[in-house]
Enzyme design. Structure first.
Site, mmCIF file in Angstrom:
data_model
loop_
_atom_site.group_PDB
_atom_site.id
_atom_site.type_symbol
_atom_site.label_atom_id
_atom_site.label_comp_id
_atom_site.label_asym_id
_atom_site.label_seq_id
_atom_site.Cartn_x
_atom_site.Cartn_y
_atom_site.Cartn_z
ATOM 1 N N PRO A 2 81.768 13.030 42.114
ATOM 2 C CA PRO A 2 81.534 14.199 42.808
ATOM 3 C C PRO A 2 80.260 14.462 43.438
ATOM 4 C CG PRO A 2 82.653 14.535 40.700
ATOM 5 C CD PRO A 2 82.101 13.135 41.005
ATOM 6 N N GLU A 3 80.199 14.944 45.058
ATOM 7 C CA GLU A 3 79.000 14.997 45.553
ATOM 8 C C GLU A 3 78.952 16.653 45.778
ATOM 9 O OE1 GLU A 3 77.816 12.667 48.699
ATOM 10 O OE2 GLU A 3 78.864 11.147 48.046
#
Ligand code: ZN
Length: 291
Positions: free
Chosen positions: A2-3
């Site tokens: 996840p960014e």
């Protein structure tokens, strides 16, 4: 992994379920994730009210009324799902049926939070690269996790001048420099590729040569690509899902990421997307219009 947009999507989904609410029960089913949980982890959380849910880089910060903050990092594949919460979000968000998708009883469900409203929040992570810890809210910036983190890319304080200053001493390609969390916080492989495409900057270009006029293109490109992704609900690649259990759809809109050999989507460009490896990670770009 996840960014920033995925973590921000989780934050937005989770905030109404926890902000202002008391954590009634916290069931940590094991002693660690990537690192050990802090001492008396559950006891320090139970009975505490969540004053605010914030995000810094890729971390979620739950500020408690005990002046401690619960820090959550989703790692590579961690997910938080919400159950039994009736706020007017979107319908159909409890459609996950398998135990590992949020009943709290799945083999990979490691921590279950229950609020005073009866809402259950389940942290699921089959690879256990996630992290949960407790820190003094007033001293977060001095902790090793946050010390030295660069500016938030969506803050007004993140300007071309600030980015230029950070790049001037860098002898690496711009792609690697943007992945350095000390230069700017929260960016990962996907959005760096997308932002460089939008700014028409080659990922191979030396970072210091981006300082100045190119940084003036790059900063708005970074902000725009992140905002679009947050609007689309994060990209939910592979193991990742939103806080409400639904998948975002931004991955269908990538211009270059994971599109090797496809025609470049830039107007008037006849180039094809190329994949190269930089610092051990795939970079996707158009060699024709990214210079
Ligand atoms: Zn192109």
């Amino acid at each position: 992994m996840p960014e920033l947009p995925e973590v921000e999507t989780v934050r937005k989904g989770l905030a109404p379920a926890v902000e202002g609410h008391v954590l009634k029960r916290v069931n940590a089913k094991r002693g660690d994730l990537r690192v050990a949980f802090p001492q008396r982890f559950s006891e320090r959380l139970e009975g505490r009210r969540v004053m605010r849910l914030r995000r810094r880089a890729k971390y979620l910060l739950l500020d408690l009324d005990s002046k401690e903050s619960l820090i959550v990092h989703l790692g590579m594949s961690g997910r938080l799902t919400i159950h039994g919460f009736d706020a007017p979000l979107r319908p159909g968000r409890f459609h996950n049926k398998t135990p590992e998708d949020g009943s709290g009883n799945g083999k990979h469900d490691h921590v279950v939070f229950e609020t005073d409203e009866g809402t259950r929040i389940v942290f699921t992570d089959h690879r256990r690269f996630g992290l949960m810890t407790l820190l003094n809210t007033d001293a977060l910036d001095e902790d090793a996790l946050f010390k030295g983190l660069g500016p938030e890319p969506l803050d007004e304080a993140f300007t071309p001048a600030v980015l230029s200053a950070a790049l001037r001493s860098k002898k690496t390609p711009i792609k690697s420099a943007l992945l350095d969390q000390r230069v700017v916080a929260g960016l990962g492989n996907i959005y760096v590729c997308e932002a460089l495409f939008r700014a028409r900057i080659s990922p191979k270009r030396l970072a210091r040569s981006v300082a100045g006029v190119r940084a003036a293109r790059l900063v708005p490109a970074i902000k725009a690509v992140l905002k679009d992704a947050i609007e689309a609900g994060g990209s939910s690649l592979r193991d990742y899902a939103r806080a409400d259990g639904e998948l975002g759809d931004f991955q269908h809109r990538f211009a270059v990421y994971d599109r090797e050999g496809m025609p470049c989507p830039a107007k008037g460009c006849k180039g094809k997307i190329k994949r190269i490896v930089q610092s051990g990670r795939s970079t996707f770009y158009c060699p024709s219009c990214q210079r």
